[in-house]
Enzyme design. Structure first.
Site, mmCIF file in Angstrom:
data_model
loop_
_atom_site.group_PDB
_atom_site.id
_atom_site.type_symbol
_atom_site.label_atom_id
_atom_site.label_comp_id
_atom_site.label_asym_id
_atom_site.label_seq_id
_atom_site.Cartn_x
_atom_site.Cartn_y
_atom_site.Cartn_z
ATOM 1 N N HIS A 95 -20.470 43.993 -48.002
ATOM 2 C CA HIS A 95 -20.976 44.643 -48.874
ATOM 3 C C HIS A 95 -22.253 45.231 -48.950
ATOM 4 C CE1 HIS A 95 -23.182 40.611 -48.688
ATOM 5 N NE2 HIS A 95 -24.216 41.651 -49.392
ATOM 6 N N ASP A 110 -26.377 45.188 -58.704
ATOM 7 C CA ASP A 110 -27.263 44.034 -57.710
ATOM 8 C C ASP A 110 -27.918 43.133 -59.011
ATOM 9 O OD1 ASP A 110 -28.042 43.005 -55.302
ATOM 10 O OD2 ASP A 110 -28.921 42.073 -56.165
HETATM 11 P P1 5GP Z 1 -27.032 39.927 -48.442
HETATM 12 O O1 5GP Z 1 -28.595 39.283 -48.819
HETATM 13 O O2 5GP Z 1 -25.920 39.083 -48.330
HETATM 14 O O3 5GP Z 1 -27.400 41.309 -47.755
HETATM 15 O O4 5GP Z 1 -27.060 40.800 -50.947
HETATM 16 C C1 5GP Z 1 -26.645 39.797 -51.869
HETATM 17 C C2 5GP Z 1 -26.428 39.992 -52.710
HETATM 18 O O5 5GP Z 1 -26.076 39.753 -54.013
HETATM 19 C C3 5GP Z 1 -28.369 39.995 -52.839
HETATM 20 O O6 5GP Z 1 -29.124 41.449 -53.189
HETATM 21 C C4 5GP Z 1 -28.813 39.391 -54.584
HETATM 22 O O7 5GP Z 1 -29.592 40.097 -55.090
HETATM 23 C C5 5GP Z 1 -26.564 39.966 -54.856
HETATM 24 N N1 5GP Z 1 -26.001 38.601 -56.081
HETATM 25 C C6 5GP Z 1 -26.395 37.210 -55.560
HETATM 26 N N2 5GP Z 1 -25.892 36.484 -56.178
HETATM 27 C C7 5GP Z 1 -24.812 37.277 -57.080
HETATM 28 C C8 5GP Z 1 -24.189 37.626 -58.816
HETATM 29 O O8 5GP Z 1 -23.576 36.766 -58.767
HETATM 30 N N3 5GP Z 1 -23.816 38.921 -58.809
HETATM 31 C C9 5GP Z 1 -24.773 39.996 -58.627
HETATM 32 N N4 5GP Z 1 -24.449 41.280 -59.556
HETATM 33 N N5 5GP Z 1 -25.576 39.950 -58.063
HETATM 34 C C10 5GP Z 1 -25.525 39.156 -57.106
#
Ligand code: 5GP
Length: 111
Positions: A98, A29
Site C-alpha cells: 500500500h 487511513d
Molecule cells: P504501514 O505501517 O503498514 O505502512 O501502514 C499501515 C496503515 O494502515 C497505518 O497508517 C494504519 O493507520 C492503517 N490501518 C491499520 N488498520 C486499518 C484499518 O482497519 N482501516 C484503515 N482504513 N486503515 C488502517
C-alpha cells in the site's frame, strides 16, 4: 495470508473508500497523520514493494495516476508525499502493499 487490507478489499471489514476500480482500492487511513492521509492499495495480494514482480510493474503506474487524481480531488496537489514502507524495519505493519498519500499541512523531514 489474509491481512486487514485483504478483508477490506473483500468487503469483510468496513472502510471509507475514496477510489475503486478492478485493480486498485483507495481508502482513508484509520489513524491519519495529516489532514489528508489516504492509502492506495492494489487489490492483488502482494506483501510489499520488494516482492513486486515485473509483471505487476504496471500497477505502479496506475497507483501513481490514482495518487495524482486523489491529490487534485483532495486539493493537496501543490504538496504531498506518496510513500510505501517496505518491511518492518521501515515501519510496515500491514503486509499487503500500500502507498500512503499524505498532505494538507506542512510536512516535516522524512525520518
Ligand atoms: P504501514 O505501517 O503498514 O505502512 O501502514 C499501515 C496503515 O494502515 C497505518 O497508517 C494504519 O493507520 C492503517 N490501518 C491499520 N488498520 C486499518 C484499518 O482497519 N482501516 C484503515 N482504513 N486503515 C488502517
Amino acid at each position: 495470508m489474509a491481512t486487514v487490507f485483504g478483508k477490506i478489499i473483500r468487503g469483510e471489514l468496513p472502510s471509507e473508500k475514496v477510489f475503486e476500480n478492478e485493480r486498485i482500492l483507495a481508502i482513508k487511513d484509520i489513524h491519519p497523520v495529516a489532514p489528508v492521509h489516504l492509502l492506495i492499495i492494489p487489490k492483488k495480494e502482494i506483501a510489499d514493494l520488494q516482492s513486486l514482480q515485473s509483471e505487476d510493474f504496471a500497477l505502479l503506474s496506475e497507483i501513481i495516476s490514482v495518487a495524482q487524481q486523489l491529490a487534485k480531488q483532495f486539493k493537496i496537489e501543490k504538496g504531498y508525499r506518496l510513500l510505501t514502507n517496505n518491511g518492518s524495519e521501515a515501519g510496515q505493519t500491514i503486509f499487503h502493499l500500500h502507498f500512503h498519500l499524505i498532505g494538507g499541512r506542512q510536512l516535516g523531514p522524512m525520518a
